[in-house]
Design a protein around this motif. Sequence first.
Motif, PDB file in Angstrom:
ATOM      1  N   GLY A 109      63.248  57.736  51.578  1.00 16.38           N
ATOM      2  CA  GLY A 109      61.964  57.960  50.933  1.00 16.38           C
ATOM      3  C   GLY A 109      61.374  59.319  51.272  1.00 16.38           C
ATOM      4  O   GLY A 109      61.660  59.901  52.331  1.00 16.38           O
ATOM      5  N   TRP A 110      60.507  59.807  50.394  1.00 13.24           N
ATOM      6  CA  TRP A 110      59.871  61.101  50.632  1.00 13.24           C
ATOM      7  C   TRP A 110      59.074  61.087  51.936  1.00 13.24           C
ATOM      8  O   TRP A 110      59.141  62.056  52.717  1.00 13.24           O
ATOM      9  CB  TRP A 110      58.952  61.473  49.473  1.00 13.24           C
ATOM     10  CG  TRP A 110      59.615  62.251  48.375  1.00 13.24           C
ATOM     11  CD1 TRP A 110      59.927  61.811  47.133  1.00 13.24           C
ATOM     12  CD2 TRP A 110      60.025  63.628  48.431  1.00 13.24           C
ATOM     13  NE1 TRP A 110      60.519  62.818  46.399  1.00 13.24           N
ATOM     14  CE2 TRP A 110      60.586  63.947  47.169  1.00 13.24           C
ATOM     15  CE3 TRP A 110      59.988  64.613  49.408  1.00 13.24           C
ATOM     16  CZ2 TRP A 110      61.098  65.208  46.869  1.00 13.24           C
ATOM     17  CZ3 TRP A 110      60.495  65.880  49.120  1.00 13.24           C
ATOM     18  CH2 TRP A 110      61.044  66.170  47.869  1.00 13.24           C
ATOM     19  N   ASN A 111      58.330  60.047  52.192  1.00 12.07           N
ATOM     20  CA  ASN A 111      57.510  60.016  53.405  1.00 12.07           C
ATOM     21  C   ASN A 111      58.364  60.103  54.657  1.00 12.07           C
ATOM     22  O   ASN A 111      58.064  60.857  55.587  1.00 12.07           O
ATOM     23  CB  ASN A 111      56.643  58.755  53.438  1.00 12.07           C
ATOM     24  CG  ASN A 111      55.467  58.844  52.495  1.00 12.07           C
ATOM     25  OD1 ASN A 111      54.981  59.934  52.198  1.00 12.07           O
ATOM     26  ND2 ASN A 111      54.994  57.698  52.020  1.00 12.07           N
ATOM     27  N   GLU A 112      59.437  59.325  54.685  1.00 11.09           N
ATOM     28  CA  GLU A 112      60.312  59.354  55.858  1.00 11.09           C
ATOM     29  C   GLU A 112      60.934  60.734  56.032  1.00 11.09           C
ATOM     30  O   GLU A 112      60.987  61.277  57.149  1.00 11.09           O
ATOM     31  CB  GLU A 112      61.401  58.297  55.713  1.00 11.09           C
ATOM     32  CG  GLU A 112      62.376  58.265  56.894  1.00 11.09           C
ATOM     33  CD  GLU A 112      63.489  57.237  56.729  1.00 11.09           C
ATOM     34  OE1 GLU A 112      64.514  57.370  57.432  1.00 11.09           O
ATOM     35  OE2 GLU A 112      63.335  56.325  55.898  1.00 11.09           O
ATOM     36  N   ALA A 113      61.410  61.322  54.920  1.00 11.82           N
ATOM     37  CA  ALA A 113      62.059  62.628  55.001  1.00 11.82           C
ATOM     38  C   ALA A 113      61.075  63.694  55.470  1.00 11.82           C
ATOM     39  O   ALA A 113      61.361  64.465  56.405  1.00 11.82           O
ATOM     40  CB  ALA A 113      62.649  63.001  53.640  1.00 11.82           C
ATOM     41  N   LEU A 114      59.901  63.755  54.842  1.00  9.10           N
ATOM     42  CA  LEU A 114      58.944  64.804  55.182  1.00  9.10           C
ATOM     43  C   LEU A 114      58.377  64.618  56.584  1.00  9.10           C
ATOM     44  O   LEU A 114      58.153  65.607  57.309  1.00  9.10           O
ATOM     45  CB  LEU A 114      57.825  64.837  54.145  1.00  9.10           C
ATOM     46  CG  LEU A 114      58.239  65.313  52.748  1.00  9.10           C
ATOM     47  CD1 LEU A 114      57.087  65.157  51.770  1.00  9.10           C
ATOM     48  CD2 LEU A 114      58.719  66.757  52.768  1.00  9.10           C
ATOM     49  N   ASP A 115      58.153  63.380  57.002  1.00  9.70           N
ATOM     50  CA  ASP A 115      57.668  63.141  58.362  1.00  9.70           C
ATOM     51  C   ASP A 115      58.677  63.646  59.390  1.00  9.70           C
ATOM     52  O   ASP A 115      58.311  64.301  60.380  1.00  9.70           O
ATOM     53  CB  ASP A 115      57.413  61.650  58.586  1.00  9.70           C
ATOM     54  CG  ASP A 115      56.105  61.171  57.980  1.00  9.70           C
ATOM     55  OD1 ASP A 115      55.265  62.033  57.644  1.00  9.70           O
ATOM     56  OD2 ASP A 115      55.931  59.940  57.834  1.00  9.70           O
ATOM     57  N   ASP A 116      59.949  63.336  59.177  1.00  7.70           N
ATOM     58  CA  ASP A 116      60.976  63.745  60.135  1.00  7.70           C
ATOM     59  C   ASP A 116      61.156  65.260  60.132  1.00  7.70           C
ATOM     60  O   ASP A 116      61.278  65.887  61.187  1.00  7.70           O
ATOM     61  CB  ASP A 116      62.296  63.038  59.817  1.00  7.70           C
ATOM     62  CG  ASP A 116      63.295  63.151  60.965  1.00  7.70           C
ATOM     63  OD1 ASP A 116      62.863  63.327  62.123  1.00  7.70           O
ATOM     64  OD2 ASP A 116      64.515  63.087  60.701  1.00  7.70           O
ATOM     65  N   ILE A 117      61.190  65.852  58.936  1.00  5.73           N
ATOM     66  CA  ILE A 117      61.338  67.310  58.856  1.00  5.73           C
ATOM     67  C   ILE A 117      60.164  67.991  59.555  1.00  5.73           C
ATOM     68  O   ILE A 117      60.350  68.930  60.345  1.00  5.73           O
ATOM     69  CB  ILE A 117      61.433  67.758  57.384  1.00  5.73           C
ATOM     70  CG1 ILE A 117      62.731  67.248  56.761  1.00  5.73           C
ATOM     71  CG2 ILE A 117      61.353  69.279  57.269  1.00  5.73           C
ATOM     72  CD1 ILE A 117      62.779  67.379  55.249  1.00  5.73           C
ATOM     73  N   ALA A 118      58.949  67.541  59.271  1.00  6.26           N
ATOM     74  CA  ALA A 118      57.772  68.144  59.894  1.00  6.26           C
ATOM     75  C   ALA A 118      57.821  68.003  61.415  1.00  6.26           C
ATOM     76  O   ALA A 118      57.496  68.941  62.156  1.00  6.26           O
ATOM     77  CB  ALA A 118      56.507  67.497  59.339  1.00  6.26           C
ATOM     78  N   ALA A 119      58.231  66.837  61.906  1.00  7.87           N
ATOM     79  CA  ALA A 119      58.290  66.618  63.351  1.00  7.87           C
ATOM     80  C   ALA A 119      59.332  67.522  64.003  1.00  7.87           C
ATOM     81  O   ALA A 119      59.083  68.123  65.060  1.00  7.87           O
ATOM     82  CB  ALA A 119      58.591  65.148  63.640  1.00  7.87           C
ATOM     83  N   ARG A 120      60.485  67.639  63.369  1.00  7.28           N
ATOM     84  CA  ARG A 120      61.555  68.443  63.975  1.00  7.28           C
ATOM     85  C   ARG A 120      61.238  69.929  63.901  1.00  7.28           C
ATOM     86  O   ARG A 120      61.488  70.666  64.865  1.00  7.28           O
ATOM     87  CB  ARG A 120      62.887  68.104  63.314  1.00  7.28           C
ATOM     88  CG  ARG A 120      63.296  66.657  63.582  1.00  7.28           C
ATOM     89  CD  ARG A 120      64.624  66.292  62.968  1.00  7.28           C
ATOM     90  NE  ARG A 120      65.744  66.953  63.624  1.00  7.28           N
ATOM     91  CZ  ARG A 120      67.024  66.662  63.385  1.00  7.28           C
ATOM     92  NH1 ARG A 120      67.337  65.705  62.516  1.00  7.28           N
ATOM     93  NH2 ARG A 120      67.983  67.302  64.007  1.00  7.28           N
ATOM     94  N   LEU A 121      60.686  70.399  62.786  1.00  2.00           N
ATOM     95  CA  LEU A 121      60.279  71.800  62.719  1.00  2.00           C
ATOM     96  C   LEU A 121      59.154  72.079  63.710  1.00  2.00           C
ATOM     97  O   LEU A 121      59.128  73.138  64.358  1.00  2.00           O
ATOM     98  CB  LEU A 121      59.835  72.161  61.302  1.00  2.00           C
ATOM     99  CG  LEU A 121      60.909  72.184  60.213  1.00  2.00           C
ATOM    100  CD1 LEU A 121      60.282  72.565  58.877  1.00  2.00           C
ATOM    101  CD2 LEU A 121      62.040  73.153  60.553  1.00  2.00           C
ATOM    102  N   GLY A 122      58.232  71.139  63.829  1.00  2.90           N
ATOM    103  CA  GLY A 122      57.131  71.321  64.769  1.00  2.90           C
ATOM    104  C   GLY A 122      57.606  71.430  66.204  1.00  2.90           C
ATOM    105  O   GLY A 122      57.106  72.254  66.981  1.00  2.90           O
ATOM    106  N   ALA A 123      58.591  70.608  66.583  1.00  3.06           N
ATOM    107  CA  ALA A 123      59.117  70.660  67.945  1.00  3.06           C
ATOM    108  C   ALA A 123      59.813  71.984  68.220  1.00  3.06           C
ATOM    109  O   ALA A 123      59.679  72.568  69.305  1.00  3.06           O
ATOM    110  CB  ALA A 123      60.071  69.491  68.169  1.00  3.06           C
ATOM    111  N   ILE A 124      60.558  72.479  67.247  1.00  7.53           N
ATOM    112  CA  ILE A 124      61.232  73.767  67.412  1.00  7.53           C
ATOM    113  C   ILE A 124      60.207  74.891  67.484  1.00  7.53           C
ATOM    114  O   ILE A 124      60.301  75.795  68.323  1.00  7.53           O
ATOM    115  CB  ILE A 124      62.232  73.997  66.264  1.00  7.53           C
ATOM    116  CG1 ILE A 124      63.364  72.976  66.343  1.00  7.53           C
ATOM    117  CG2 ILE A 124      62.790  75.421  66.297  1.00  7.53           C
ATOM    118  CD1 ILE A 124      64.258  72.941  65.115  1.00  7.53           C
ATOM    119  N   ALA A 125      59.198  74.845  66.608  1.00  2.06           N
ATOM    120  CA  ALA A 125      58.167  75.880  66.608  1.00  2.06           C
ATOM    121  C   ALA A 125      57.402  75.912  67.925  1.00  2.06           C
ATOM    122  O   ALA A 125      56.962  76.980  68.374  1.00  2.06           O
ATOM    123  CB  ALA A 125      57.213  75.661  65.447  1.00  2.06           C
TER     124      ALA A 125
END
Length: 724
Positions: A109-125
């Motif tokens: 789902g879009w929510n699952e995908a975007l939540d995970d992408i945002a979390a992983r990019l945020g951790a790297i940033a």
Amino acid sequence: MNADPAAVANTSAGTSASPDERIVRAASAAERIVRAACPHDCPDTCALHVTVRDGRAVKVSGDPAHPTTHGALCAKVSRYAERTYGAGRLLRPMKRVGRKGEGRFEPVGWNEALDDIAARLGAIAARDPQRILPYSYAGTMGWVQGEGMAGRFFHKLGASLLDRTICSMAGTAGMAYTLGGLVGMDVERFVDSKLILIWGSNSITANLHFWSFAQEAKRRGATLVAVDPYRSDTAARCHRHVAPWPGTDSALALGMVNVLIADGLVDRDYVARHTLGFDALAERASHYPPERVAEICGVGADEVRELARLYGTAKPAAIRLNYGVQRTHGGANAVRAIASLPALVGAWRDPAGGALLSVSGMLPLTPDRHTRPDLVPGWPQHRPRTINMVRIGEALLSADPPIDALVVYNSNPVAVAPDTERVVAGFSREDLFTVVLEHFQTDTADYADYLLPATTQLEHFDVHRTYGHLYLLANNPSIAPLGEARPNADIFRELARRMRLDDPALAASDEDIVRDAIDWNDPRLGGLELDELRQRGWAKLATPAAPFADGGFPTPSGKCEFFSERLAAQGLDPLPDWVPPHESVASAPALARRYPLALITPPARNFLNSSFVNVDSLRAAEREPACEIHPDDAAERGIADGAMVELFNDRGAFLARAKSSDRVRRGLVVAWGVWWHKLSPGGRNVNAVTSQALTDLGRGPTFYDCLVQARPASAASRSGGTPA
């Protein structure tokens, strides 16, 4: 129901629907035609009519009223509806379940995908935002779905900057240091030229609508000359064809300067009033007499003299310069030398004289307002590192700090970037978090952790500038997004929201992004407003018929600068010169003994870079990867006409169907790109052998600066085995 205002049919007065509602509302009427624009990386940037019936796009055609499109489309874009509805269209977000490169995904789902992408990019940033890299180019040239919202997102994040150089930056640098920017002739004026030099371009394939103007000029008595190492379809239809070795165009242009001066064909008045550095250029050109040029370029000395004299006596004379000429080591110097010719003979005095590479610099653009680099934390004192997209293979394997996350949109780097084996090795890293926004499962998509379905041009709003003519174009959405596809801009807005990047610039509407991309108050737009542009579909920039008849070049001096003080200040050669290729007999004789064939890889007629390769009808028209080789070169290597051949060097190898042809000079092989690797025999395309070496200026690619050897394909190589 009233017709859409973006439609060709008349619109009834007094409708209460908003413009967007009227443009995209479901079609209960039998049929409507929506004004749109081609999004692809092509100088023609065609105005489109999209015929919609019962909510489905059934036909894409050229706008007959648009003066450069004049109702005609290339075979590729005329099949845009087939592409939009094509088999394999991505319609749901997908998450990787197999190894990288296997291309195995499951829906998410879009929510699952975007939540995970945002979390992983945020951790790297949080560790270092420079470990995040966007990778994009010209899958769409629009201001909204291109770099508008995406640029703002990555700037706010503080991600590494991408040096977007893979197409045109050597030529851009050459024009900037000579004419002051990407400026030139109005393509519509070529019909009145008496001589047209088509330099480094197979216009029938890459610039079809310019070719129609050239053909009209020919009917009116103009002489057409092609300068191209290969006798392309365009060259075969010109009056003359001059075939220099790849990477020697600057020597040919300087040889022309030599003859123009020696024969008294220079417009001394124009040179005195509107140029800088003539004496220095004359001294440089004295080192390029026709005999030396003939030796460098592999053409006859008399060919050099005849070309120069023809150019110096035909009035008005025009040059259509294209990007093929600048994809070698000395590409920027070549453009500098060629761009000097019109001022030498005073060709700029006439609207039908001068040169055209790109006119994108003639638009009143406001890039800082568009992509907002000021959003970078600490800007301008702090500037993130810059990664050159040409060297993405090297960067993914050795950048320090490493690239931990890659977000790819509007590009297919695994197919289009040079030195494939290193690119694939970089994308194969299991510790690299990769997100790809795409229409189809490309070679690059196979390496994604998340694959997000993007809308096509028929499904979203955008506005386009061009680089081959002087029109702005609006693209109105014709149909609702298919499946769960979303526009690029919406995806980046949503990621910004989930990552709590709350600057108002990251919530701007599509229309606001377009308004920020250009100075709408500039007099060249004549008071044009965005709503009017959407209604009309296109509008022409107001520019002088002969923009440099009285000088006024956008250089620091206001003159055509044969001698560049800016280059001199950088410790670089201030004059154009011949810079030998990285790989040639002249520059690397030992390498040339091992790999004696020069390879150029122009675009296949039915593809646009790697776009359209998966459209069944277009791929069927191309049949399979192919190359042309001179009969003598083929015979020496035991290569039969029509046989599968392996082209290889130290970087890799690819397979192509060989055609023995005298349209190719001895020592040259022409192979067409850019096929997807997965759709190529042996699993590799032409970029298996190209290098990550850069141009002299502009940090551009050197795709046509490549030495190879050829041999009949072995059974192992045909089945994808390692080349011997």
